[in-house]
Design a protein around this motif. Structure first.
Motif, PDB file in Angstrom:
ATOM      1  N   ALA A 280      66.506   4.317   1.908  1.00  0.00           N
ATOM      2  CA  ALA A 280      67.293   3.267   1.263  1.00  0.00           C
ATOM      3  C   ALA A 280      68.526   2.930   2.082  1.00  0.00           C
ATOM      4  CB  ALA A 280      67.684   3.703  -0.151  1.00  0.00           C
ATOM      5  N   GLU A 284      69.240  -0.698   3.793  1.00  0.00           N
ATOM      6  CA  GLU A 284      70.441  -1.455   3.427  1.00  0.00           C
ATOM      7  C   GLU A 284      71.319  -1.707   4.641  1.00  0.00           C
ATOM      8  OE1 GLU A 284      74.190  -1.256   0.262  1.00  0.00           O
ATOM      9  OE2 GLU A 284      72.510   0.156   0.082  1.00  0.00           O
ATOM     10  N   TRP A 288      68.820  -5.607   4.626  1.00  0.00           N
ATOM     11  CA  TRP A 288      67.734  -6.132   3.802  1.00  0.00           C
ATOM     12  C   TRP A 288      68.020  -6.144   2.303  1.00  0.00           C
ATOM     13  CZ3 TRP A 288      63.672  -8.647   5.748  1.00  0.00           C
ATOM     14  CH2 TRP A 288      63.378  -8.466   7.098  1.00  0.00           C
ATOM     15  N   LYS A 289      68.964  -5.402   1.841  1.00  0.00           N
ATOM     16  CA  LYS A 289      69.189  -5.316   0.392  1.00  0.00           C
ATOM     17  C   LYS A 289      69.496  -6.703  -0.177  1.00  0.00           C
ATOM     18  CE  LYS A 289      71.706  -2.688  -3.116  1.00  0.00           C
ATOM     19  NZ  LYS A 289      72.761  -1.666  -3.372  1.00  0.00           N
ATOM     20  N   VAL A 298      63.589  -7.951  -1.472  1.00  0.00           N
ATOM     21  CA  VAL A 298      64.081  -6.573  -1.566  1.00  0.00           C
ATOM     22  C   VAL A 298      65.108  -6.553  -2.682  1.00  0.00           C
ATOM     23  CG1 VAL A 298      65.241  -4.685  -0.347  1.00  0.00           C
ATOM     24  CG2 VAL A 298      63.707  -6.238   0.906  1.00  0.00           C
ATOM     25  N   SER A 299      65.004  -5.604  -3.582  1.00  0.00           N
ATOM     26  CA  SER A 299      65.873  -5.564  -4.749  1.00  0.00           C
ATOM     27  C   SER A 299      67.353  -5.509  -4.364  1.00  0.00           C
ATOM     28  CB  SER A 299      65.535  -4.348  -5.605  1.00  0.00           C
ATOM     29  OG  SER A 299      66.476  -4.180  -6.648  1.00  0.00           O
ATOM     30  N   ALA A 300      68.157  -6.247  -5.102  1.00  0.00           N
ATOM     31  CA  ALA A 300      69.603  -6.176  -4.929  1.00  0.00           C
ATOM     32  C   ALA A 300      70.178  -4.932  -5.595  1.00  0.00           C
ATOM     33  CB  ALA A 300      70.267  -7.428  -5.511  1.00  0.00           C
ATOM     34  N   GLN A 301      69.381  -4.272  -6.441  1.00  0.00           N
ATOM     35  CA  GLN A 301      69.813  -3.044  -7.096  1.00  0.00           C
ATOM     36  C   GLN A 301      69.589  -1.828  -6.216  1.00  0.00           C
ATOM     37  OE1 GLN A 301      67.707  -4.266 -11.086  1.00  0.00           O
ATOM     38  NE2 GLN A 301      68.952  -2.466 -11.484  1.00  0.00           N
ATOM     39  N   HIS A 302      68.476  -1.805  -5.488  1.00  0.00           N
ATOM     40  CA  HIS A 302      68.117  -0.635  -4.686  1.00  0.00           C
ATOM     41  C   HIS A 302      67.296  -1.100  -3.501  1.00  0.00           C
ATOM     42  CE1 HIS A 302      66.951   3.379  -3.568  1.00  0.00           C
ATOM     43  NE2 HIS A 302      67.544   3.907  -4.637  1.00  0.00           N
ATOM     44  N   ALA A 303      67.771  -0.784  -2.290  1.00  0.00           N
ATOM     45  CA  ALA A 303      67.137  -1.293  -1.075  1.00  0.00           C
ATOM     46  C   ALA A 303      65.748  -0.723  -0.830  1.00  0.00           C
ATOM     47  CB  ALA A 303      68.028  -0.999   0.138  1.00  0.00           C
TER      48      ALA A 303
END
Length: 363
Positions: A280, A284, A288-289, A298-303
């Motif tokens: 992660a 990030e 990519w996050k 790619v989730s903004a909460q968790h890369a």
């Protein structure tokens, strides 16, 4: 009595894969009782056709339609096989929801699975992936896996050693064409030393007022809160959780990276010759996050979580995953491997790196 199995052609798999991508099975077989397996595997078509065993697909990316046979194991129940003063031996059919198994075991007063709460998927997938979270792996508690062995043509029982559990790995994962898991048996204690050293977990337990000796149910609640806050809900934003495994590299390589990136987390593995890195963090750091192209992102909460924002295809999700991996490799010299199971495409196929090299990193 209900039929032991049901067959259908050209069945949609959109509801049976975590990304909810469009896909169809040439032939779909829903198995409800393990005693049906000898009859099914005696069918000439099943003996020669490719076979994909699929549960909820919560850890699966499907690229395109699936030829041959897709087989699913449904339900098959839960029961307590034995009890003693120290704990119990519990059995769960492969088609039981994993989170229901965890809640059931905690409700019976047994510990061990509390850190594995809220992991999506079915019980039959748990040993294949050797699912793990917050410092615990299911392989620690599995005593026996019952499975259909296509090579032997029989239902067999494998003890923990035979399962060859590793980090997100097992004999079932390494030879998927051979094994079809039908049930798992878990040896769970009444008392188990709490594993609460994972970052964020002590603070969450403190908010719950758990004290110095938290109960398993309190640990499960703290883990549930952390997972809910950190990870996108797959029922709302289709995803398969952590898409990549945390890479393990030579300690010398990790130390070289940390000289340039002092904030990079790394954990010593085995005798110190190796170190595990945070996938992660690498993703990030590579930018990519929160990335999105069309509906693949790619989730903004968790890369570590790739997401389908709507109508992304399996091919688009796969292409994004390869771009992420290539970008991390070019920046850190570390090649990420998928934790998710990929069906219909070969990871890092010949020429894949070159194919995505022109658009490796996000703008």
């Amino acid at each position: 009595m209900a039929p032991a199995y049901h067959l259908a052609e050209r069945v949609s798999l959109a509801g049976r894969n975590g990304f909810r991508v469009a896909s169809r099975a040439e032939l779909f077989i829903d198995v409800r009782r393990a005693e049906a397996l000898p009859e099914l595997f005696a069918m000439p078509y099943l003996q020669r056709a490719p076979l994909l065993v699929l549960g909820e697909g919560s850890n699966t990316l499907i690229v395109g339609d699936v030829p041959g046979v897709v087989m699913a194991i449904g339900g098959m129940g839960r029961e307590v096989l034995a009890r003693d003063d120290d704990g119990a031996l519990l059995r769960a059919g492969a088609g039981e929801r994993w989170d229901d198994v965890v809640a059931w075991s905690l409700g019976l007063g047994y510990a061990g699975l509390e850190n594995l709460v809220l992991i999506p998927g079915l019980a039959g997938a748990a040993p294949i992936q050797n699912i793990g979270a917050y410092g615990t792996e299911v392989g620690e508690f599995i005593q026996t896996v019952e499975a259909w062995d296509r090579q032997a043509g029989a239902l067999v029982r494998l003890d923990r050693a035979d399962c060859a559990f590793g980090y997100r790995d097992s004999v079932f994962k390494r030879d998927p064409a051979r094994w079809l898991v039908t049930a798992i048996e878990l040896r769970l204690p009444r008392r188990h030393p709490p594993r609460i050293g994972y970052p964020g977990l002590p603070e969450e337990l403190a908010l719950l007022g758990a004290g110095d000796a938290p109960r398993p149910a309190q640990i499960a609640e703290a883990v549930s809160r952390l997972r809910t806050r950190k990870l996108p809900n797959p029922s709302m934003v289709p995803n398969v959780g952590s898409f990549f495994r945390n890479p393990v590299v030579a300690s010398a390589h990790a130390l070289d990276l940390q000289r340039d990136e002092p904030s990079m987390p790394a954990w010593t593995v085995d005798d110190g010759a190796l170190r595990k890195l945070s996938a992660a963090w690498l993703i990030e750091r590579a930018g990519w996050k929160g990335f999105r192209e069309g509906d693949a992102g790619v989730s903004a909460q968790h890369a570590l979580v790739l997401v389908n924002h709507g109508q992304a295809s399996g091919a688009e999700m796969f292409a994004l995953a390869q771009r992420v991996a290539l970008s991390v490799h070019e920046r850190f010299g570390v090649w990420l491997e998928p934790e998710a199971r990929i069906v219909g495409a070969r990871w890092d196929a010949p020429g894949a790196r070159a194919a995505f090299a022109s658009a490796a990193a996000p703008a």
